[in-house]
Design a protein around this motif. Structure first.
Motif, PDB file in Angstrom:
ATOM      1  N   PHE A  59       0.812  -1.222   0.000  1.00 15.94           N
ATOM      2  CA  PHE A  59       0.000   0.000   0.000  1.00 15.94           C
ATOM      3  C   PHE A  59       0.842   1.266   0.000  1.00 15.94           C
ATOM      4  CE2 PHE A  59      -2.905  -3.170   1.857  1.00 15.94           C
ATOM      5  CZ  PHE A  59      -3.933  -3.069   0.940  1.00 15.94           C
ATOM      6  N   GLY A  60       2.146   1.115   0.139  1.00 15.26           N
ATOM      7  CA  GLY A  60       3.044   2.264   0.100  1.00 15.26           C
ATOM      8  C   GLY A  60       3.799   2.317  -1.207  1.00 15.26           C
ATOM      9  N   ASP A  61       4.838   1.499  -1.301  1.00 17.30           N
ATOM     10  CA  ASP A  61       5.712   1.511  -2.472  1.00 17.30           C
ATOM     11  C   ASP A  61       4.951   1.260  -3.770  1.00 17.30           C
ATOM     12  OD1 ASP A  61       7.727   1.861  -0.610  1.00 17.30           O
ATOM     13  OD2 ASP A  61       8.316  -0.245  -0.617  1.00 17.30           O
ATOM     14  N   THR A  62       4.008   0.351  -3.746  1.00 18.95           N
ATOM     15  CA  THR A  62       3.258   0.000  -4.957  1.00 18.95           C
ATOM     16  C   THR A  62       2.538   1.207  -5.546  1.00 18.95           C
ATOM     17  OG1 THR A  62       2.995  -2.296  -4.281  1.00 18.95           O
ATOM     18  CG2 THR A  62       1.357  -1.449  -5.831  1.00 18.95           C
ATOM     19  N   PHE A  63       2.035   2.089  -4.690  1.00 17.49           N
ATOM     20  CA  PHE A  63       1.270   3.248  -5.157  1.00 17.49           C
ATOM     21  C   PHE A  63       2.038   4.560  -4.977  1.00 17.49           C
ATOM     22  CE2 PHE A  63      -1.828  -0.075  -4.406  1.00 17.49           C
ATOM     23  CZ  PHE A  63      -2.495  -0.065  -5.623  1.00 17.49           C
ATOM     24  N   GLU A  64       3.380   4.441  -4.903  1.00 14.95           N
ATOM     25  CA  GLU A  64       4.249   5.604  -4.759  1.00 14.95           C
ATOM     26  C   GLU A  64       3.835   6.481  -3.581  1.00 14.95           C
ATOM     27  OE1 GLU A  64       4.734   7.572  -8.532  1.00 14.95           O
ATOM     28  OE2 GLU A  64       5.300   5.695  -9.520  1.00 14.95           O
ATOM     29  N   ARG A  65       3.543   5.804  -2.475  1.00 12.76           N
ATOM     30  CA  ARG A  65       3.196   6.456  -1.220  1.00 12.76           C
ATOM     31  C   ARG A  65       4.130   5.899  -0.137  1.00 12.76           C
ATOM     32  NH1 ARG A  65      -1.423   9.009  -0.387  1.00 12.76           N
ATOM     33  NH2 ARG A  65      -1.695   8.068   1.663  1.00 12.76           N
ATOM     34  N   PRO A  66       5.411   6.248  -0.211  1.00 18.55           N
ATOM     35  CA  PRO A  66       6.381   5.668   0.713  1.00 18.55           C
ATOM     36  C   PRO A  66       5.985   5.908   2.168  1.00 18.55           C
ATOM     37  CG  PRO A  66       7.387   7.433  -0.589  1.00 18.55           C
ATOM     38  CD  PRO A  66       5.990   7.261  -1.077  1.00 18.55           C
ATOM     39  N   PRO A  67       6.142   4.873   2.988  1.00 19.59           N
ATOM     40  CA  PRO A  67       5.692   4.961   4.378  1.00 19.59           C
ATOM     41  C   PRO A  67       6.645   5.709   5.297  1.00 19.59           C
ATOM     42  CG  PRO A  67       6.581   2.799   3.945  1.00 19.59           C
ATOM     43  CD  PRO A  67       6.582   3.533   2.635  1.00 19.59           C
ATOM     44  N   GLY A  68       7.891   5.916   4.865  1.00 24.90           N
ATOM     45  CA  GLY A  68       8.852   6.569   5.743  1.00 24.90           C
ATOM     46  C   GLY A  68       9.332   5.670   6.860  1.00 24.90           C
ATOM     47  N   GLU A  69       9.191   4.367   6.682  1.00 23.22           N
ATOM     48  CA  GLU A  69       9.633   3.369   7.666  1.00 23.22           C
ATOM     49  C   GLU A  69      10.735   2.533   7.037  1.00 23.22           C
ATOM     50  OE1 GLU A  69       8.372   2.517  10.775  1.00 23.22           O
ATOM     51  OE2 GLU A  69       6.646   3.860  10.838  1.00 23.22           O
ATOM     52  N   PRO A  70      11.724   2.145   7.819  1.00 23.61           N
ATOM     53  CA  PRO A  70      12.737   1.237   7.269  1.00 23.61           C
ATOM     54  C   PRO A  70      12.126  -0.130   6.975  1.00 23.61           C
ATOM     55  CG  PRO A  70      13.066   1.554   9.615  1.00 23.61           C
ATOM     56  CD  PRO A  70      11.952   2.474   9.209  1.00 23.61           C
ATOM     57  N   SER A  71      12.511  -0.714   5.879  1.00 24.42           N
ATOM     58  CA  SER A  71      11.961  -2.021   5.508  1.00 24.42           C
ATOM     59  C   SER A  71      13.041  -3.082   5.545  1.00 24.42           C
ATOM     60  CB  SER A  71      11.360  -1.969   4.105  1.00 24.42           C
ATOM     61  OG  SER A  71      10.935  -3.255   3.718  1.00 24.42           O
ATOM     62  N   THR A  72      12.732  -4.188   6.185  1.00 25.43           N
ATOM     63  CA  THR A  72      13.656  -5.322   6.177  1.00 25.43           C
ATOM     64  C   THR A  72      13.203  -6.364   5.171  1.00 25.43           C
ATOM     65  OG1 THR A  72      12.430  -6.412   7.951  1.00 25.43           O
ATOM     66  CG2 THR A  72      14.312  -5.042   8.588  1.00 25.43           C
ATOM     67  N   ARG A  73      12.057  -6.148   4.582  1.00 18.60           N
ATOM     68  CA  ARG A  73      11.475  -7.193   3.742  1.00 18.60           C
ATOM     69  C   ARG A  73      12.332  -7.545   2.535  1.00 18.60           C
ATOM     70  NH1 ARG A  73       5.511  -8.568   1.626  1.00 18.60           N
ATOM     71  NH2 ARG A  73       6.189 -10.463   0.669  1.00 18.60           N
ATOM     72  N   PHE A  74      12.779  -6.551   1.803  1.00 17.55           N
ATOM     73  CA  PHE A  74      13.523  -6.817   0.576  1.00 17.55           C
ATOM     74  C   PHE A  74      14.928  -6.225   0.583  1.00 17.55           C
ATOM     75  CE2 PHE A  74       9.009  -6.669  -0.586  1.00 17.55           C
ATOM     76  CZ  PHE A  74       8.862  -7.992  -0.955  1.00 17.55           C
ATOM     77  N   HIS A  75      15.273  -5.537   1.651  1.00 18.44           N
ATOM     78  CA  HIS A  75      16.533  -4.813   1.660  1.00 18.44           C
ATOM     79  C   HIS A  75      17.496  -5.326   2.723  1.00 18.44           C
ATOM     80  CE1 HIS A  75      14.454  -2.162  -1.052  1.00 18.44           C
ATOM     81  NE2 HIS A  75      13.529  -1.954  -0.146  1.00 18.44           N
ATOM     82  N   SER A  76      17.389  -6.560   3.100  1.00 13.72           N
ATOM     83  CA  SER A  76      18.246  -7.106   4.142  1.00 13.72           C
ATOM     84  C   SER A  76      19.067  -8.270   3.596  1.00 13.72           C
ATOM     85  CB  SER A  76      17.388  -7.582   5.311  1.00 13.72           C
ATOM     86  OG  SER A  76      18.195  -8.190   6.284  1.00 13.72           O
ATOM     87  N   ALA A  77      20.288  -8.352   4.050  1.00 17.30           N
ATOM     88  CA  ALA A  77      21.133  -9.489   3.674  1.00 17.30           C
ATOM     89  C   ALA A  77      20.709 -10.735   4.446  1.00 17.30           C
ATOM     90  CB  ALA A  77      22.594  -9.170   3.956  1.00 17.30           C
ATOM     91  N   GLU A  78      19.987 -10.527   5.519  1.00 20.22           N
ATOM     92  CA  GLU A  78      19.522 -11.634   6.367  1.00 20.22           C
ATOM     93  C   GLU A  78      18.300 -12.290   5.730  1.00 20.22           C
ATOM     94  OE1 GLU A  78      19.065 -14.242   9.435  1.00 20.22           O
ATOM     95  OE2 GLU A  78      20.627 -12.703   9.497  1.00 20.22           O
ATOM     96  N   PRO A  79      18.378 -13.583   5.383  1.00 22.95           N
ATOM     97  CA  PRO A  79      17.191 -14.260   4.826  1.00 22.95           C
ATOM     98  C   PRO A  79      16.020 -14.227   5.821  1.00 22.95           C
ATOM     99  CG  PRO A  79      19.155 -15.621   4.596  1.00 22.95           C
ATOM    100  CD  PRO A  79      19.525 -14.464   5.478  1.00 22.95           C
TER     101      PRO A  79
END
Length: 195
Positions: A59-79
């Motif tokens: 609901f944020g990135d998909t609609f160009e409405r960035p949440p202003g929260e750090p994301s670990t979902r796709f930006h982490s080296a940790e699986p």
């Protein structure tokens, strides 16, 4: 439920899943909300963290409405970094993160039309264009799936079951009845397994 407002209906189903996920933590220790109950490591607090990051993306990135929260979902080296909480992340921090995620999601849902177009960043180019309606259905299904996982995990931890506080949606039976019922199903499974 609002019969003539499709967006309100969809939001109500989404909120029901959210509420169930949060409620599954109630009354459990820090250990119990974090402990992996199945071989893939699924745990109650991790499900909330995962859904928070998922909503920020859909609901944020998909609609160009960035949440202003750090994301670990796709930006982490940790699986699977979004599927578990570290020892430094408190229950309240994760619940608050999830509630901020759904507030951001609800704001997106409220300001956009159901036919608004977005692009899911982690889906393949050319296949990532979606409408808000499609994203809502996708996230509702995913949230309810995780709520079902949480229900089973909670039952494995302490036997508690049900949909929500005050509405467990289970037949009114006592523990002895359930034990007999389970034993009966076990006997049927063993009998069927002999064939």
């Amino acid at each position: 439920m609002t019969a003539h407002d499709p967006k309100a209906n969809l939001k109500e189903y989404l909120q029901g899943g959210r509420d169930t996920l949060v409620w599954k933590l109630n009354g459990l220790s820090e250990y119990d909300i974090r402990r992996p109950m199945v071989p893939t490591g699924t745990n109650l607090l991790g499900l909330l963290k995962h859904k928070a990051h998922s909503e920020f993306v859909y609901f944020g990135d998909t609609f160009e409405r960035p949440p202003g929260e750090p994301s670990t979902r796709f930006h982490s080296a940790e699986p699977n970094a979004d599927m578990w909480a570290t020892a430094d992340e408190s229950r309240q921090q994760i619940v608050d993160l999830y509630q901020r995620a759904w507030a951001h999601s609800d704001a997106t849902i409220d300001v956009l039309a159901l036919d608004s177009i977005g692009h899911v960043p982690h889906w393949p180019a050319g296949q990532n264009e979606v409408t808000l309606h499609e994203v809502l259905v996708h996230v509702i299904v995913d949230t309810q799936r995780h709520a079902g996982q949480a229900d089973i995990i909670r039952e494995l931890i302490d036997g508690a079951v049900g949909l929500l506080k005050g509405n467990d949606n289970m037949p009114p039976r006592d523990r002895r009845w359930w034990a007999g019922y389970r034993d009966r199903l076990q006997r049927v499974a063993e009998e069927a397994g002999r064939d």
